[in-house]
Design a protein around this motif. Sequence first.
Motif, short mmCIF file in Angstrom:
data_model
loop_
_atom_site.label_atom_id
_atom_site.label_comp_id
_atom_site.label_asym_id
_atom_site.label_seq_id
_atom_site.Cartn_x
_atom_site.Cartn_y
_atom_site.Cartn_z
N ARG A 162 0.78 -1.10 -0.31
CA ARG A 162 -0.14 0.02 0.10
C ARG A 162 0.96 1.38 0.02
NH1 ARG A 162 -5.43 0.31 1.26
NH2 ARG A 162 -5.22 -1.75 1.85
N ASN A 163 0.84 2.03 -0.99
CA ASN A 163 1.61 3.12 -1.39
C ASN A 163 0.75 4.40 -0.85
OD1 ASN A 163 3.58 5.16 -2.00
ND2 ASN A 163 3.51 4.90 -4.14
N ARG A 164 1.22 5.00 0.45
CA ARG A 164 0.41 6.25 0.85
C ARG A 164 1.41 7.35 0.97
NH1 ARG A 164 -2.20 2.93 5.60
NH2 ARG A 164 -4.22 2.26 4.16
N THR A 165 2.46 7.38 0.00
CA THR A 165 3.55 8.26 -0.30
C THR A 165 3.19 9.45 -1.21
OG1 THR A 165 4.96 7.38 -1.89
CG2 THR A 165 5.16 6.70 0.55
N ILE A 166 3.81 10.35 -1.45
CA ILE A 166 3.59 11.14 -2.52
C ILE A 166 4.38 11.01 -3.82
CG2 ILE A 166 3.08 13.11 -1.16
CD1 ILE A 166 5.76 14.31 -1.53
#
Length: 108
Positions: free
Chosen positions: A68-72
């Motif tokens: 799960r990529n919750r970066t910018i």
Amino acid sequence: MRPRLRRTTIIALGLLPLILATPTSAHATDGEFSYRVGLTPYTLTDPESGECINLTGTTEQRPARAFRNRTISTATVFENADCEGAWRSLRPIIGLDLLFAGRSVVFS
């Protein structure tokens, strides 16, 4: 006044290659990237951009899943350590992949 301007311009142009050649430090991307190895959750907080990160807890027999990529930044997950092998990109903020198995990641 003109000779001073010319001298300043020459000095500035002479320094430009030195400024451009100076290595820059890696920048962290904002946010969290999470994954699981078996039932164990792991999270990378504000990971470095442009550097290959081998995922903690992974082995050849037990790769990470449920990314799960919750970066910018875009996260590119690789199936092997050291960012080698097949890869899958996860878009910023909403990137999710439950099926791909990987052992390393790099953020762009």
